[in-house]
Structures are given as structure tokens and as C-alpha cells.
Design a protein around this motif. Sequence first.
Motif, PDB file in Angstrom:
ATOM      1  N   ARG A 110      -2.403 -27.403  -7.554  1.00  0.00           N
ATOM      2  CA  ARG A 110      -1.481 -27.079  -6.991  1.00  0.00           C
ATOM      3  C   ARG A 110      -2.386 -26.483  -5.135  1.00  0.00           C
ATOM      4  O   ARG A 110      -1.133 -26.777  -4.672  1.00  0.00           O
ATOM      5  N   SER A 137       8.762 -19.042  -6.778  1.00  0.00           N
ATOM      6  CA  SER A 137       8.898 -19.868  -7.820  1.00  0.00           C
ATOM      7  C   SER A 137       9.436 -21.101  -8.795  1.00  0.00           C
ATOM      8  O   SER A 137      11.211 -21.067  -8.427  1.00  0.00           O
ATOM      9  N   LEU A 138       9.011 -21.665  -9.333  1.00  0.00           N
ATOM     10  CA  LEU A 138       9.580 -23.166 -10.168  1.00  0.00           C
ATOM     11  C   LEU A 138       9.423 -23.842 -11.174  1.00  0.00           C
ATOM     12  O   LEU A 138       8.726 -22.999 -12.173  1.00  0.00           O
ATOM     13  N   ASP A 139      10.023 -23.985 -11.614  1.00  0.00           N
ATOM     14  CA  ASP A 139      10.238 -24.424 -13.357  1.00  0.00           C
ATOM     15  C   ASP A 139      10.330 -26.393 -13.087  1.00  0.00           C
ATOM     16  O   ASP A 139      11.556 -26.577 -12.131  1.00  0.00           O
ATOM     17  N   VAL A 140       9.387 -26.806 -13.107  1.00  0.00           N
ATOM     18  CA  VAL A 140       9.551 -28.417 -13.584  1.00  0.00           C
ATOM     19  C   VAL A 140       9.334 -28.963 -14.943  1.00  0.00           C
ATOM     20  O   VAL A 140       8.967 -28.451 -15.428  1.00  0.00           O
ATOM     21  N   VAL A 192      13.510 -30.015 -11.045  1.00  0.00           N
ATOM     22  CA  VAL A 192      12.932 -29.231 -10.672  1.00  0.00           C
ATOM     23  C   VAL A 192      13.631 -28.150 -10.199  1.00  0.00           C
ATOM     24  O   VAL A 192      15.152 -27.900  -9.372  1.00  0.00           O
ATOM     25  N   ASP A 193      13.748 -26.769 -10.541  1.00  0.00           N
ATOM     26  CA  ASP A 193      14.410 -25.715 -10.465  1.00  0.00           C
ATOM     27  C   ASP A 193      14.067 -24.770  -9.356  1.00  0.00           C
ATOM     28  O   ASP A 193      12.498 -24.348  -9.956  1.00  0.00           O
ATOM     29  N   ALA A 194      14.141 -24.416  -8.104  1.00  0.00           N
ATOM     30  CA  ALA A 194      14.054 -22.963  -7.404  1.00  0.00           C
ATOM     31  C   ALA A 194      14.214 -21.729  -7.175  1.00  0.00           C
ATOM     32  O   ALA A 194      15.274 -21.866  -7.460  1.00  0.00           O
ATOM     33  N   GLU A 195      13.691 -20.741  -8.109  1.00  0.00           N
ATOM     34  CA  GLU A 195      14.140 -19.183  -7.497  1.00  0.00           C
ATOM     35  C   GLU A 195      14.631 -19.192  -5.976  1.00  0.00           C
ATOM     36  O   GLU A 195      13.100 -18.480  -5.551  1.00  0.00           O
ATOM     37  N   ARG A 204       7.116 -24.563  -0.445  1.00  0.00           N
ATOM     38  CA  ARG A 204       6.776 -24.935  -1.174  1.00  0.00           C
ATOM     39  C   ARG A 204       6.373 -26.485  -2.012  1.00  0.00           C
ATOM     40  O   ARG A 204       7.437 -27.056  -1.322  1.00  0.00           O
ATOM     41  N   GLU A 252      18.649 -26.130  -7.531  1.00  0.00           N
ATOM     42  CA  GLU A 252      18.375 -26.987  -8.973  1.00  0.00           C
ATOM     43  C   GLU A 252      18.552 -28.632  -8.938  1.00  0.00           C
ATOM     44  O   GLU A 252      19.193 -29.152  -7.931  1.00  0.00           O
TER      45      GLU A 252
END
Length: 139
Positions: free
Chosen positions: A21, A38-41, A50-53, A100, A123
Motif C-alpha cells: 500500500r 477506508s476501502l473494502d476490495v 471497490v467500496d470506499a467510505e 487514496r 461503490e
Amino acid sequence: MSLIRRNLDVLDDNFFDNFMRDLNLFRRGNIRTGWAPSLDVLETEDEFIVDAELPGLNKDDINIDIHDNILTISGETKKEQRFQDENVFFRERHFGSFNRGIALPPNLNTDDVTATFENGLLEMKFPKTELSGRKIKIQ
């Protein structure tokens, strides 16, 4: 010259992920200062997600860019005016510019990305493609 024995047990499980990263951010000139979302991949059989808050933002405050298979999400959150002149006792929310970037796998169709933004969650869905390549015959 002497050899130094290293104890690899002291490295945490996220050492490699954190290294990659930070390397990706450094290569793009985006050394992270301040905050980043914060990301969820996630990966399914057909797509990469890819989800980003991004709480408190509007979709017009968010920039999404893909260059050289690097996905970059950037924008800015602004402090509320009502807190400018008050004595703040406790603050956990982040304000200011953010940037990011993450490297994307090579088997994605970056031309057919869909992006939605609802309730502070961005998303992005990238459809997968077959990896292209060719066999080279040695003469």
C-alpha cells in the motif's frame, strides 16, 4: 562481512499488505498525510468491487481517476462553520483533502466501470476480462 539473522516472527500479518500500500502511494507521489477513506476490495467470479467510505460528502465532491491501472479516489471534506469559533472538546472526524490510490489487477475492463454513491458509500464495479497474451514460438 557478517550475516545478521532476522527474526521474521516479529512481523505482523499485515506487513506485506502495508508495504505494498505504501509503495503504491509513494510511486504515485501520494505520501499519505492526514486522512484517507477506508476501502473494502472484493472479488467475485465476474467482477472486482471497490467500496470506499466517504461520509459527509456529496458525489460532486469526489474525483475518481484510473491511470496506468492505478485507481485514485480523491476529494476534500470541509469543516463545518459552526465549529470555527467554539472550543472543541473532542474531535474524531477528519477534514481536509484526501487521496487514496490502489493498484488494479490487469484482467479488468476499466472502460466499463460503474460507480454509485449512496449514504456515504462509493461503490465501483469493474467487470473482469480474459487475460490477453500470446505464445511466442522459439525459432
